[in-house]
Design an enzyme around this catalytic site. Sequence first.
Site, PDB file in Angstrom:
ATOM      1  N   ARG A  85      13.101  62.842  80.128  1.00 35.47           N
ATOM      2  CA  ARG A  85      13.950  63.988  79.791  1.00 35.47           C
ATOM      3  C   ARG A  85      13.660  65.168  80.718  1.00 35.47           C
ATOM      4  NH1 ARG A  85      18.570  64.722  77.236  1.00 35.47           N
ATOM      5  NH2 ARG A  85      17.868  62.857  76.136  1.00 35.47           N
ATOM      6  N   HIS A 330      13.186  62.296  71.964  1.00 32.60           N
ATOM      7  CA  HIS A 330      14.136  62.928  72.882  1.00 32.60           C
ATOM      8  C   HIS A 330      13.493  63.190  74.231  1.00 32.60           C
ATOM      9  CE1 HIS A 330      17.019  66.186  74.202  1.00 32.60           C
ATOM     10  NE2 HIS A 330      17.859  65.293  73.706  1.00 32.60           N
ATOM     11  N   CYS A 331      12.204  63.484  74.224  1.00 32.90           N
ATOM     12  CA  CYS A 331      11.492  63.831  75.455  1.00 32.90           C
ATOM     13  C   CYS A 331      11.352  62.656  76.423  1.00 32.90           C
ATOM     14  CB  CYS A 331      10.104  64.367  75.131  1.00 32.90           C
ATOM     15  SG  CYS A 331      10.080  65.748  73.983  1.00 32.90           S
ATOM     16  N   ILE A 332      11.430  61.431  75.921  1.00 37.23           N
ATOM     17  CA  ILE A 332      11.191  60.279  76.786  1.00 37.23           C
ATOM     18  C   ILE A 332      12.482  59.548  77.134  1.00 37.23           C
ATOM     19  CG2 ILE A 332       8.863  60.023  75.861  1.00 37.23           C
ATOM     20  CD1 ILE A 332       9.791  57.546  74.349  1.00 37.23           C
TER      21      ILE A 332
END
Length: 339
Positions: A85, A330-332
């Site tokens: 992300r 969401h970050c990955i």
Amino acid sequence: MTYRMPPEWAPHERTWMAWPGPNPTFGDAGELAAARAAWAAVARAVRRFEPVTVVHGPGQGDSARELLGPDVELVERQLDDAWMRDIGPTFVLDEEGRPAAVDWVFNGWGGQDWARWEHDSKIARQVADLAGAPVLSSTLVNEGGGIHVDGEGTVLLTDTVQLGAGRNPGWTREEVETEIHARLGTRKAIWLPHGLAGDYGRYGTQGHVDIVAAFARPGTVLVHSQRDPAHPDHDRSRTHLEILRGRTDAVGRPLEVVEVPAPTVLKDEEGDWVDYSYINHYLCNGGVVLCAFDDPNDEVAAGVFRRLFPEREVTQVDARTIFASGGGIHCITQQQPRG
């Protein structure tokens, strides 16, 4: 030529991820193995709904294939860390619906002393090339987790990210907004003063918005709500809720704010405040991949998402290992919108 970042709920061509490799984020071999298992669980959950491409470092393809299975595409490139992300491109579409890729400046989340970004600062261009998308270079230090759009002109930002001294010293709020709007096709920014308390720890991002608030549809925003006064995010949540309830979006609609209760757990095994959040979810074609924490509020959060996304299947994946490394689902993940 003008460009627009579609909202996450718009159709995707695929999802991009990065494979964890040895680095300071994951510590010893046991932590790395746990991270790989957690990343793989997310990739397999997303793959049920759409294609997934995982970028892995040299010599790591076999370990990735073993955990990811045969249906996930693998690509080898040099990597420093595994937060696609943030290190990957932000995909946008031009006026005719053709994809392009914004390449923000990446400097290790504000030049943190543990971070390495020699390779990660180049991965956005490499992913864009793999996707066949022209690159739109930006001079703004920014990450994908630091923005969230509604697809109709509104973007969420935080003071401590885009205006942080480690990222964009000397930039004014107006200059940041001008650059963001030019790259994303937005025209109104809503600023929150900070992220969650735990996001300012050693491996935190210093305030990414995608753990605090996220649009669910135009005019509706999901907001992390810490109900326990003992947690420092109790006051932060009240501030975020008050700000967002008093705002309108780019077309003038008052925002509908949907509170998503935080998990009941307050601290991790080391006694540090957790920033566990259901806001850090991922929308994919026909699905919602939602963080779980083996917590009573897991099902409460799932119910909120089922009501908001009745046409999507909600899948929960244990995200505690990912959060221990500094982020969430969401970050990955990074969506490539369908052109």
